[in-house]
Design a protein around this motif. Structure first.
Motif, PDB file in Angstrom:
ATOM      1  N   PHE A   1      -8.287   3.617  -0.725  1.00  0.00           N
ATOM      2  CA  PHE A   1      -8.259   2.133  -0.771  1.00  0.00           C
ATOM      3  C   PHE A   1      -9.318   1.668  -0.032  1.00  0.00           C
ATOM      4  O   PHE A   1      -9.566   1.999   1.277  1.00  0.00           O
ATOM      5  CB  PHE A   1      -6.903   1.586  -0.152  1.00  0.00           C
ATOM      6  CG  PHE A   1      -6.862  -0.077  -0.413  1.00  0.00           C
ATOM      7  CD1 PHE A   1      -6.135  -0.681  -1.339  1.00  0.00           C
ATOM      8  CD2 PHE A   1      -7.274  -0.658   0.928  1.00  0.00           C
ATOM      9  CE1 PHE A   1      -6.397  -1.980  -1.382  1.00  0.00           C
ATOM     10  CE2 PHE A   1      -7.206  -2.082   0.992  1.00  0.00           C
ATOM     11  CZ  PHE A   1      -6.689  -2.730  -0.189  1.00  0.00           C
TER      12      PHE A   1
ATOM     13  N   SER B   1      -4.794   8.525  -3.580  1.00  0.00           N
ATOM     14  CA  SER B   1      -5.391   7.111  -3.623  1.00  0.00           C
ATOM     15  C   SER B   1      -6.331   6.827  -2.502  1.00  0.00           C
ATOM     16  O   SER B   1      -5.933   7.285  -1.633  1.00  0.00           O
ATOM     17  CB  SER B   1      -4.523   5.932  -3.795  1.00  0.00           C
ATOM     18  OG  SER B   1      -3.664   6.303  -5.041  1.00  0.00           O
TER      19      SER B   1
ATOM     20  N   MET C   1       0.888  -1.165  -0.013  1.00  0.00           N
ATOM     21  CA  MET C   1      -0.138  -0.097   0.173  1.00  0.00           C
ATOM     22  C   MET C   1       0.787   1.471  -0.072  1.00  0.00           C
ATOM     23  O   MET C   1       0.425   2.267  -0.526  1.00  0.00           O
ATOM     24  CB  MET C   1      -1.055   0.004   1.118  1.00  0.00           C
ATOM     25  CG  MET C   1      -2.125  -0.974   1.063  1.00  0.00           C
ATOM     26  SD  MET C   1      -3.379  -1.128   2.551  1.00  0.00           S
ATOM     27  CE  MET C   1      -3.994   0.395   2.316  1.00  0.00           C
TER      28      MET C   1
ATOM     29  N   PHE D   1      -1.060  -1.190  -8.221  1.00  0.00           N
ATOM     30  CA  PHE D   1      -1.228  -0.063  -7.468  1.00  0.00           C
ATOM     31  C   PHE D   1      -0.366   1.035  -7.991  1.00  0.00           C
ATOM     32  O   PHE D   1      -0.587   2.296  -7.957  1.00  0.00           O
ATOM     33  CB  PHE D   1      -0.594   0.021  -5.996  1.00  0.00           C
ATOM     34  CG  PHE D   1      -1.204  -0.928  -4.957  1.00  0.00           C
ATOM     35  CD1 PHE D   1      -2.838  -1.362  -5.120  1.00  0.00           C
ATOM     36  CD2 PHE D   1      -0.824  -1.410  -3.813  1.00  0.00           C
ATOM     37  CE1 PHE D   1      -3.392  -2.006  -4.467  1.00  0.00           C
ATOM     38  CE2 PHE D   1      -1.766  -2.134  -2.766  1.00  0.00           C
ATOM     39  CZ  PHE D   1      -2.888  -2.203  -3.254  1.00  0.00           C
TER      40      PHE D   1
ATOM     41  N   LEU E   1       1.106   3.204  -3.296  1.00  0.00           N
ATOM     42  CA  LEU E   1      -0.429   3.578  -3.791  1.00  0.00           C
ATOM     43  C   LEU E   1       0.237   5.073  -4.100  1.00  0.00           C
ATOM     44  O   LEU E   1       0.673   5.950  -3.388  1.00  0.00           O
ATOM     45  CB  LEU E   1      -1.324   3.571  -2.942  1.00  0.00           C
ATOM     46  CG  LEU E   1      -2.274   2.399  -2.872  1.00  0.00           C
ATOM     47  CD1 LEU E   1      -3.174   2.268  -1.697  1.00  0.00           C
ATOM     48  CD2 LEU E   1      -3.070   2.104  -4.055  1.00  0.00           C
TER      49      LEU E   1
END
Length: 85
Positions: free
Chosen positions: A28, A26, A19, A82, A22
C-alpha cells in the motif's frame, strides 16, 4: 477547513481501518499530492501521469479500479477495492 483537508480527514480513518483486509503480500502506497496550488495546476505529475481527478483517490495499480473523493469515505467500497481479484 478546506474541502481538500475535509475529504482527507474523513477518508483516512476509513482507508486505514480497511487495510486489514488487504491480501497478504500487498503493498500500500500513501502519497501526498502536495499543497493546494500544486494540486490545482493541471500539469502536475499526478494529473498527467496517474490521471487523478480528485483527492483522495485509491487506485488498484494495473487495473482500472479506483475510488475518488467521497467514495473513499465508504468502508464497503474500500473493502471491495482491497479484496476483489
Amino acid at each position: 477547513m478546506s474541502h481538500y483537508e475535509e475529504v482527507k480527514v474523513h477518508a483516512e480513518p476509513v482507508v486505514r481501518g480497511e487495510m486489514s483486509h488487504l491480501p497478504e503480500g500487498s503493498v500500500f502506497f500513501y502519497c501526498q499530492v502536495g499543497e493546494r496550488p500544486y494540486w490545482k495546476d493541471p500539469n502536475n505529475e499526478f494529473k498527467k501521469t496517474l490521471k487523478l481527478s480528485g483527492v483522495p483517490t485509491l487506485i488498484r495499480y494495473g487495473t482500472p479500479q479506483k475510488l475518488v473523493e467521497e467514495e473513499c469515505f465508504k468502508a464497503d467500497l474500500v473493502r471491495m477495492m482491497f479484496t476483489e481479484d
